[in-house]
Design an enzyme around this catalytic site. Sequence first.
Site, PDB file in Angstrom:
ATOM      1  N   HIS A  36       0.845  -1.190   0.000  1.00 48.92           N
ATOM      2  CA  HIS A  36       0.000   0.000   0.000  1.00 48.92           C
ATOM      3  C   HIS A  36       0.880   1.240   0.000  1.00 48.92           C
ATOM      4  CE1 HIS A  36      -2.911   3.000   1.115  1.00 48.92           C
ATOM      5  NE2 HIS A  36      -3.885   2.127   1.152  1.00 48.92           N
ATOM      6  N   CYS A  51      -3.398  28.523  -2.809  1.00 45.15           N
ATOM      7  CA  CYS A  51      -3.862  27.182  -3.149  1.00 45.15           C
ATOM      8  C   CYS A  51      -4.311  27.157  -4.607  1.00 45.15           C
ATOM      9  CB  CYS A  51      -5.023  26.803  -2.230  1.00 45.15           C
ATOM     10  SG  CYS A  51      -5.752  25.188  -2.582  1.00 45.15           S
ATOM     11  N   ARG A  76      -4.362  25.245   4.825  1.00 46.85           N
ATOM     12  CA  ARG A  76      -4.649  24.149   3.882  1.00 46.85           C
ATOM     13  C   ARG A  76      -3.911  22.906   4.375  1.00 46.85           C
ATOM     14  NH1 ARG A  76      -6.707  20.412   1.621  1.00 46.85           N
ATOM     15  NH2 ARG A  76      -6.753  20.036  -0.636  1.00 46.85           N
ATOM     16  N   HIS A 110     -11.274   5.726  -0.531  1.00 54.11           N
ATOM     17  CA  HIS A 110     -11.477   4.466   0.175  1.00 54.11           C
ATOM     18  C   HIS A 110     -12.945   4.044   0.210  1.00 54.11           C
ATOM     19  CE1 HIS A 110      -7.545   5.830   1.916  1.00 54.11           C
ATOM     20  NE2 HIS A 110      -7.255   4.630   1.489  1.00 54.11           N
ATOM     21  N   TYR A 128      -2.998  17.845  -8.385  1.00 52.50           N
ATOM     22  CA  TYR A 128      -2.709  19.196  -8.848  1.00 52.50           C
ATOM     23  C   TYR A 128      -2.271  19.187 -10.312  1.00 52.50           C
ATOM     24  CZ  TYR A 128      -3.078  20.348  -3.930  1.00 52.50           C
ATOM     25  OH  TYR A 128      -3.542  20.505  -2.646  1.00 52.50           O
TER      26      TYR A 128
END
Length: 670
Positions: free
Chosen positions: A154, A303, A255, A178, A441
């Site tokens: 994972h 952001c 953020r 998930h 992004y």
Amino acid sequence: MPIIAPTLGRRLPGELIFAAPRRFTALPRHGNCLSVERFRCLHTSPPLYRAPVEPPRPVRTNETRTKQRYSPRHTGSAAVSLIASAGLLSLFAGLFEPDTAPRDAPSNAPPDDRDPDLPRFRLSDVRKHDAKSDRPWVTYEDKVYDITDWIPAHPGGDVILRAAGGSIDAYWDIFSIHKSPHVYEILDQYLIGFVDSADLVDGRPLPEQIEDPFRDDPPRDPRLITMTEKPRNAETPLEELTASFITPTDLFYVRNHMWVPKVDDPDQHTLTVELLDGSTKEYTLNDLKTKFKPAKVTAALQCSGNRRKDMTTHAHKKTNGLQWNVGAISNAVWEGVRLADVLADAGFPLEQARAGDTEARHVQFAGEESYAASIPIGPALDPRGDVLLVYAMNGRPLPPDHGFPLRALVPGHVAARSVKWLNRVVVSEEESQSQWQQKDYKLFGPNVTDPDWSKAPAIQEMPITSAITAVKLGDWAPLPPETKEQNMSTQPNGNAEKTDRRSDTQVARSNSAGSAATPRGRRASVAGYAYSGGGRAIIRVDVSLDNGKTWDQAELIDDCAVQGPNQESPCSGHKSWAWQRWRYEGVIPLPDEPRGSRADARPDETKKGLEKEDQDHEDGKRCQTLLVKATDEAYNAQPEGYDAIWNARGNLANAWHRVRVCSECESKKE
């Protein structure tokens, strides 16, 4: 857990390396599993690491599970054979024995109709298998899982370990990925039993029995505009956004992708720097402060989702992500040491690399909470790039929300590259393989709704943008001559004819009012910010008080000017990394009739918008739309609308900013 691959070691051809708490044998990559964004492929392919003791467990279907009791490899005998090979038999014998002692279940407990072939474990049993255990366990809802073999396979294995010995419920709630059926199928491979009924209420553990990963988060200023509480994401309040050139630290936008790591002793915080040849060197925070020349940079961080709500509203299309308004940007003075100086001290051939003689292409950053990202090598090597390793903000140590005790600062770039809680820097031939570099992004065309994330580069330098952050209305006043001209229609032959567009009734009322026939509006003071990435200075800000019919230039505030003798400029750095504040004063023309009935209604105004304007008029209000757009020194300018730049993630929303202003109708004529 999040799709994270923050390990920053040197990768050999054909191998992919992920973070893991101990050494594993690297296996060749399988098919397209090198792409971290292919979450299902990554989890269903053979693990990229294999534990040296035993292979991954086979998948058990519901049919085989009913025929198979608790797996022998999870019994005490399995544990004994495993640990005896390490010479620790007497210490760990029986560690994995399921608890078969009689239960003190409540007398009114409902019957346990779960799979009788699987054992029950008390939560006290689970807590013994924490991150320090040789075989970590977690619970999800009422089930118990042995995740020993899952950790190396994972990409978020180190985050899973944080939940070891307890529940992963709260961690999985952070990441919506998930919530997919195939992820539960993957997790089901590691099922070893159920939480005992004695520890359940209505089939679930009590909330107080589930660890809150955000328990150590710091207090925040209540004036921040909260977008999400856990993890904390919050805007700088509109009224404070450009009230000062330097954003107060407590009001700097927040953020966070996960929790805020707890640092008990910042002096013991260690930064590891790894070079292309795999060599490493460690620096304590004190080393950075004492061995290197300090540097200051005044820079705005923004952001990539700033103004996403604006895009959603005006493109009339849904965007995925936090619906930020205009407050996901702030400006501060950052202090630290230059990344280039630290790399050179660690043995990186800096001058040789600046001359182009290097295989290095990227610098990767990783934080304590597993966030990871990278930048191209160029800005890190550029003496004018001002890339810092930061330990202070606005003259004080970094606050917890902003990276305490150490963070990266990559000015002029999307804030996602300025990794907080920094603990590792790697010079590399490839960029970070983390989710935040490979998937979150990036930008795609407005026609792309199901993007192939491998087809686009990660966002680095930011585009130009601007926003209106304050509008203050004053007295009623006659409109200036240039605005009056806009009330005159233009005939097809090009001759301007002064035609009054008001209805006969309105003209009659105006004539009877004498001087009231002169077009009037409200005086207004308008202010805001403009910003362009890459260190490009803002050279012009254009403002319209009548929805784009007329434009005028705003005053650019010289915030970098020295205010007095023996004082320094508040601006530091080699380029224009800070935002540009601006202000404008004028008279807003407010129509006498609702815009929905006007002949010059813009074609992009929707029926819904017109109905709203009509309602405003019925409520005794007059409304107008204010616009702002900016231009930087490279003559980059903002696009007019969002149709051409809409993208599903809502990144880089930088069209002209529009603000609707309404005023009560003038009740008394002057």
